[in-house]
Design a protein around this motif. Structure first.
Motif, PDB file in Angstrom:
ATOM      1  N   ILE A  94     -26.597 125.896  30.673  1.00  0.00           N
ATOM      2  CA  ILE A  94     -26.656 124.442  30.449  1.00  0.00           C
ATOM      3  C   ILE A  94     -26.502 124.144  28.957  1.00  0.00           C
ATOM      4  O   ILE A  94     -25.737 123.259  28.560  1.00  0.00           O
ATOM      5  CB  ILE A  94     -27.992 123.857  30.988  1.00  0.00           C
ATOM      6  CG1 ILE A  94     -28.046 123.976  32.514  1.00  0.00           C
ATOM      7  CG2 ILE A  94     -28.180 122.407  30.550  1.00  0.00           C
ATOM      8  CD1 ILE A  94     -29.413 123.667  33.122  1.00  0.00           C
ATOM      9  N   HIS A 138     -23.621 107.542  25.840  1.00  0.00           N
ATOM     10  CA  HIS A 138     -24.331 107.623  27.133  1.00  0.00           C
ATOM     11  C   HIS A 138     -23.604 108.596  28.045  1.00  0.00           C
ATOM     12  O   HIS A 138     -22.453 108.358  28.413  1.00  0.00           O
ATOM     13  CB  HIS A 138     -24.421 106.243  27.791  1.00  0.00           C
ATOM     14  CG  HIS A 138     -25.236 105.281  26.984  1.00  0.00           C
ATOM     15  ND1 HIS A 138     -26.610 105.319  26.967  1.00  0.00           N
ATOM     16  CD2 HIS A 138     -24.873 104.299  26.129  1.00  0.00           C
ATOM     17  CE1 HIS A 138     -27.065 104.388  26.141  1.00  0.00           C
ATOM     18  NE2 HIS A 138     -26.033 103.751  25.614  1.00  0.00           N
ATOM     19  N   MET A 139     -24.327 109.672  28.407  1.00  0.00           N
ATOM     20  CA  MET A 139     -23.684 110.696  29.246  1.00  0.00           C
ATOM     21  C   MET A 139     -24.147 110.529  30.684  1.00  0.00           C
ATOM     22  O   MET A 139     -24.691 111.454  31.292  1.00  0.00           O
ATOM     23  CB  MET A 139     -24.049 112.081  28.708  1.00  0.00           C
ATOM     24  CG  MET A 139     -23.690 112.235  27.246  1.00  0.00           C
ATOM     25  SD  MET A 139     -24.087 113.865  26.595  1.00  0.00           S
ATOM     26  CE  MET A 139     -22.825 114.828  27.369  1.00  0.00           C
ATOM     27  N   ASP A 177     -37.815 111.026  26.763  1.00  0.00           N
ATOM     28  CA  ASP A 177     -36.481 111.001  27.366  1.00  0.00           C
ATOM     29  C   ASP A 177     -36.156 112.456  27.738  1.00  0.00           C
ATOM     30  O   ASP A 177     -35.758 113.252  26.899  1.00  0.00           O
ATOM     31  CB  ASP A 177     -35.506 110.439  26.314  1.00  0.00           C
ATOM     32  CG  ASP A 177     -34.096 110.270  26.824  1.00  0.00           C
ATOM     33  OD1 ASP A 177     -33.823 110.627  27.980  1.00  0.00           O
ATOM     34  OD2 ASP A 177     -33.258 109.764  26.040  1.00  0.00           O
ATOM     35  N   SER A 229     -30.029 106.779  25.653  1.00  0.00           N
ATOM     36  CA  SER A 229     -31.107 105.999  26.292  1.00  0.00           C
ATOM     37  C   SER A 229     -32.243 105.748  25.308  1.00  0.00           C
ATOM     38  O   SER A 229     -32.770 104.641  25.213  1.00  0.00           O
ATOM     39  CB  SER A 229     -31.685 106.745  27.502  1.00  0.00           C
ATOM     40  OG  SER A 229     -30.758 106.869  28.525  1.00  0.00           O
ATOM     41  N   LEU A 269     -31.763 120.869  26.206  1.00  0.00           N
ATOM     42  CA  LEU A 269     -31.628 122.316  26.008  1.00  0.00           C
ATOM     43  C   LEU A 269     -30.579 122.635  24.952  1.00  0.00           C
ATOM     44  O   LEU A 269     -30.493 123.757  24.477  1.00  0.00           O
ATOM     45  CB  LEU A 269     -31.243 122.992  27.332  1.00  0.00           C
ATOM     46  CG  LEU A 269     -32.314 123.018  28.422  1.00  0.00           C
ATOM     47  CD1 LEU A 269     -31.758 123.670  29.685  1.00  0.00           C
ATOM     48  CD2 LEU A 269     -33.572 123.750  27.963  1.00  0.00           C
ATOM     49  N   GLN A 307     -26.668 118.944  20.868  1.00  0.00           N
ATOM     50  CA  GLN A 307     -27.036 117.569  21.250  1.00  0.00           C
ATOM     51  C   GLN A 307     -28.226 117.059  20.434  1.00  0.00           C
ATOM     52  O   GLN A 307     -28.220 115.917  19.966  1.00  0.00           O
ATOM     53  CB  GLN A 307     -27.416 117.512  22.735  1.00  0.00           C
ATOM     54  CG  GLN A 307     -26.247 117.609  23.687  1.00  0.00           C
ATOM     55  CD  GLN A 307     -26.641 117.324  25.124  1.00  0.00           C
ATOM     56  OE1 GLN A 307     -27.766 117.630  25.548  1.00  0.00           O
ATOM     57  NE2 GLN A 307     -25.725 116.748  25.876  1.00  0.00           N
ATOM     58  N   ASP A 333     -37.724 122.634  26.890  1.00  0.00           N
ATOM     59  CA  ASP A 333     -37.464 122.740  28.323  1.00  0.00           C
ATOM     60  C   ASP A 333     -38.285 121.690  29.084  1.00  0.00           C
ATOM     61  O   ASP A 333     -39.507 121.612  28.918  1.00  0.00           O
ATOM     62  CB  ASP A 333     -37.855 124.158  28.789  1.00  0.00           C
ATOM     63  CG  ASP A 333     -37.417 124.433  30.222  1.00  0.00           C
ATOM     64  OD1 ASP A 333     -37.013 123.497  30.935  1.00  0.00           O
ATOM     65  OD2 ASP A 333     -37.488 125.619  30.626  1.00  0.00           O
ATOM     66  N   ALA A 334     -37.616 120.931  29.912  1.00  0.00           N
ATOM     67  CA  ALA A 334     -38.284 119.904  30.713  1.00  0.00           C
ATOM     68  C   ALA A 334     -39.343 120.499  31.632  1.00  0.00           C
ATOM     69  O   ALA A 334     -40.282 119.810  32.033  1.00  0.00           O
ATOM     70  CB  ALA A 334     -37.241 119.177  31.564  1.00  0.00           C
ATOM     71  N   MET A 387     -32.828 110.485  32.920  1.00  0.00           N
ATOM     72  CA  MET A 387     -31.535 109.923  33.347  1.00  0.00           C
ATOM     73  C   MET A 387     -30.532 111.060  33.550  1.00  0.00           C
ATOM     74  O   MET A 387     -30.083 111.682  32.584  1.00  0.00           O
ATOM     75  CB  MET A 387     -31.051 108.928  32.281  1.00  0.00           C
ATOM     76  CG  MET A 387     -29.653 108.348  32.506  1.00  0.00           C
ATOM     77  SD  MET A 387     -29.458 107.432  34.045  1.00  0.00           S
ATOM     78  CE  MET A 387     -30.362 105.930  33.733  1.00  0.00           C
ATOM     79  N   SER A 414     -30.769 114.153  34.567  1.00  0.00           N
ATOM     80  CA  SER A 414     -31.074 115.532  34.153  1.00  0.00           C
ATOM     81  C   SER A 414     -31.710 116.311  35.306  1.00  0.00           C
ATOM     82  O   SER A 414     -31.622 117.540  35.344  1.00  0.00           O
ATOM     83  CB  SER A 414     -31.981 115.552  32.920  1.00  0.00           C
ATOM     84  OG  SER A 414     -33.237 114.978  33.196  1.00  0.00           O
ATOM     85  N   HIS A 418     -30.178 119.311  37.085  1.00  0.00           N
ATOM     86  CA  HIS A 418     -30.096 120.628  36.422  1.00  0.00           C
ATOM     87  C   HIS A 418     -31.360 121.473  36.633  1.00  0.00           C
ATOM     88  O   HIS A 418     -31.393 122.619  36.215  1.00  0.00           O
ATOM     89  CB  HIS A 418     -29.935 120.445  34.910  1.00  0.00           C
ATOM     90  CG  HIS A 418     -28.557 120.034  34.477  1.00  0.00           C
ATOM     91  ND1 HIS A 418     -27.459 120.834  34.652  1.00  0.00           N
ATOM     92  CD2 HIS A 418     -28.115 118.910  33.853  1.00  0.00           C
ATOM     93  CE1 HIS A 418     -26.382 120.216  34.155  1.00  0.00           C
ATOM     94  NE2 HIS A 418     -26.756 119.049  33.668  1.00  0.00           N
ATOM     95  N   MET A 419     -32.404 120.891  37.198  1.00  0.00           N
ATOM     96  CA  MET A 419     -33.705 121.581  37.222  1.00  0.00           C
ATOM     97  C   MET A 419     -33.795 122.545  38.404  1.00  0.00           C
ATOM     98  O   MET A 419     -33.687 122.122  39.556  1.00  0.00           O
ATOM     99  CB  MET A 419     -34.866 120.567  37.303  1.00  0.00           C
ATOM    100  CG  MET A 419     -34.838 119.508  36.223  1.00  0.00           C
ATOM    101  SD  MET A 419     -34.928 120.227  34.572  1.00  0.00           S
ATOM    102  CE  MET A 419     -34.355 118.824  33.591  1.00  0.00           C
TER     103      MET A 419
END
Ligand code: SAH
Length: 346
Positions: A63, A81-82, A130, A138, A155, A159, A182-183, A199, A201, A204-205
């Protein structure tokens, strides 16, 4: 709004059997990292488990590299905004570039509105996280709108740096900051944030249960959680897994976009219910995002788009070639664009 679903309709979305245990890939289904991004379906008890065949660390690296390589290209063509834009359903008007950017801002506004964040509420929101922040579009928007302090995590070091640079250039560094984290293991104390924002993401988890638990942990009592994410359709009664052709379609998308196994919006609702969250609401906004991928493909096919794509590298090129599969997934009803929101009890 046509596609939204009132909380009272929630029961119709709930799965007929308990699938919570299927939202985490059991270790036995995780092959070595060398098998990155192949997927398989296995069966556990009476519940089908679709596990992304990848180790968490290999996925995290994939990722990070994907966004390190592709974010510049995206920003050049689509701005900061992605995420999908939000459009009126059945809108047949061909929008200009600025129309699509407005649709992306509208996505943020509609998400806040759906979650019940009124102007009165905005004033009470002091701290925002975020989660999966991209280059921070965002966060900067919310910080400017609410005056809140926002912290974004991603990650991708590329970015995080770009997000901080953009914040500085917009004189927002005192309000917003971005870091690599890491979220699933957020570097924040419990109960820190009045608004927890994710938003696009969640897809990907690799462990949706852990993801949701972390969002809830860092939310302040009374805080709102907003998850806007790619889902697969809800399974119908008696169905234990997607059809093989549906799974095959998602697997092909997973490979290029670095995604683990998908889940449905009802799976998210069930997870939130299991954690006793309040005011749980969800909606299917698939119709509202329908014009998005065709527009992205159109921009990729312009001279500027093609040149930038070739310069950007293989991951971007593969990503572009996968976009038609997203359109097919929406058209065939396998992919759903979901919003799930709730409030942490006081
Ligand atoms: N929310 C942003 C970006 C969406 S792209 C926007 O709307 O513009 C997906 C983002 O999720 C990327 O920034 C990626 O780095 C992040 N992400 C994916 N998995 C993550 C994880 N485990 N922890 C933190 N961020 C993650």
């Amino acid at each position: 709004m046509k596609a939204t679903l009132a909380p009272s309709s929630l029961t119709s979305l709930l799965p007929r059997h308990n699938k919570l245990s299927s939202l985490r890939s059991p270790p036995s289904l995780r092959p070595p990292s060398s098998a990155l991004m192949t997927t398989k379906t296995a069966s556990r008890g009476s519940v089908a488990v679709t596990a992304a065949a990848t180790s968490s660390s290999a996925l995290r690296e994939g990722i990070a590299e994907f966004y390190n390589e592709t974010s510049g290209l995206w920003e050049e063509i689509w701005g900061d905004h992605m995420h999908h834009g939000f459009y009126d359903p059945d809108s047949s008007v061909q929008l200009s570039d600025s129309g699509h950017r407005e649709a992306q801002i509208r996505m943020i506004e509609e998400s806040l509105r759906f979650a019940g964040v009124t102007e009165e509420e905005e004033k009470k929101i002091k701290r925002v996280v975020d989660v999966g922040c991209g280059i921070g579009g965002s966060s900067r928007y919310i910080a400017s709108k609410f005056g809140a302090e926002c912290i974004g995590i991603t990650l991708s070091p590329v970015q995080a740096k770009r997000a901080n640079d953009l914040a500085a250039s917009q004189s927002l560094s005192d309000k917003v900051s971005f870091q690599v984290a890491d979220a699933l293991e957020q570097p924040f104390e419990d109960g820190k944030f009045d608004l927890v924002w994710s938003m696009e993401s969640g897809e990907h988890m690799p462990d949706k249960a852990k993801f949701v638990k972390e969002l809830v942990r860092v939310a302040a009592p009374g805080g709102r959680i907003i998850i806007v994410t790619w889902c697969h359709r809800n399974l119908s009664q008696g169905e234990e897994a997607l059809q093989p052709w549906e799974q095959n379609l998602l697997d092909r998308i997973c490979k290029t976009f670095y995604l683990p196994a998908w889940c449905s919006t009802s799976d998210y609702v069930e997870l939130l219910q299991s954690l006793s969250l309040q005011d749980i609401k969800c909606a299917d906004w698939s119709e509202n995002v329908a014009p998005f991928w065709p527009a992205v493909i159109r921009t990729a096919l312009t001279w500027k788009g093609l040149v930038s794509l070739l310069r950007s590298g293989m991951k971007s090129i593969k990503g572009a070639l996968t976009m038609p599969l997203m359109i097919e997934g929406y058209k065939k009803g396998v992919i759903k664009f979901g919003i799930i929101t709730c409030q942490k009890p006081l």
